[in-house]
Write a protein that holds these residues in place. Structure first.
Motif, PDB file in Angstrom:
ATOM      1  N   GLN A 141      -3.020   0.445  -3.590  1.00 25.81           N
ATOM      2  CA  GLN A 141      -2.170  -0.769  -3.562  1.00 25.81           C
ATOM      3  C   GLN A 141      -2.359  -1.303  -4.832  1.00 25.81           C
ATOM      4  O   GLN A 141      -3.448  -1.538  -5.606  1.00 25.81           O
ATOM      5  N   CYS A 154      -7.638  -6.515   2.072  1.00 24.54           N
ATOM      6  CA  CYS A 154      -6.233  -6.089   2.522  1.00 24.54           C
ATOM      7  C   CYS A 154      -6.010  -6.403   3.852  1.00 24.54           C
ATOM      8  O   CYS A 154      -4.810  -6.635   4.394  1.00 24.54           O
ATOM      9  N   ALA A 193       0.865  -1.191   0.125  1.00 27.59           N
ATOM     10  CA  ALA A 193      -0.144  -0.051   0.063  1.00 27.59           C
ATOM     11  C   ALA A 193       0.862   1.253   0.005  1.00 27.59           C
ATOM     12  O   ALA A 193       1.980   1.339   0.648  1.00 27.59           O
TER      13      ALA A 193
END
Length: 132
Positions: A88, A126, A73
């Protein structure tokens, strides 16, 4: 302009460890996608793509701390003074705040989402984080 990763937040606990593809499909289905996520230490939490907000909407301090905990990220500042873009790869980072085991515990579901190829949209989990 890309900004370096911030220092890790010491008060943010990551509950999910592995990146996971939640959705891969058409634009129409992308915007209404929802799913139950099984999270260790927490049980099931409900993710609803209709309820996400841009990561920067949490405030720069908390957004920077989360970015520091997510592999790959990055924070991008396109024009000084504008809101930063958190990404990301080529996908924007979004967050959904949900209650944890009780109403006093806040859980943040962070996803990378957007158009991966023409007419193909994806949502990648994520991480799931809880403030301690």
């Amino acid at each position: 302009m890309t900004v370096n990763k911030p220092l890790l937040s010491m008060d943010m606990k990551r509950l999910s460890k592995k990146k996971q593809r939640l959705f891969d499909g058409t634009e129409n289905d992308f915007y209404v996608f929802s799913s139950m996520l099984d999270v260790a230490e927490l049980g099931s939490v409900f993710f609803d793509n209709r309820q996400v907000q841009y990561l920067w909407e949490l405030g720069e301090g908390q957004a920077d701390a989360l970015v520091g905990l997510i592999p790959g990220a990055r924070k991008h500042m396109v024009i000084p003074g504008d809101s930063p873009a958190y990404k990301q790869g080529n996908l924007a980072l979004y967050v959904q705040r949900v209650n944890g085991r009780d109403a006093n515990q806040s859980v943040l579901i962070v996803v990378a989402a957007g158009e991966a190829q023409p007419a193909r949209f994806v949502i990648d989990l994520c991480g799931v984080f809880v403030d301690e």
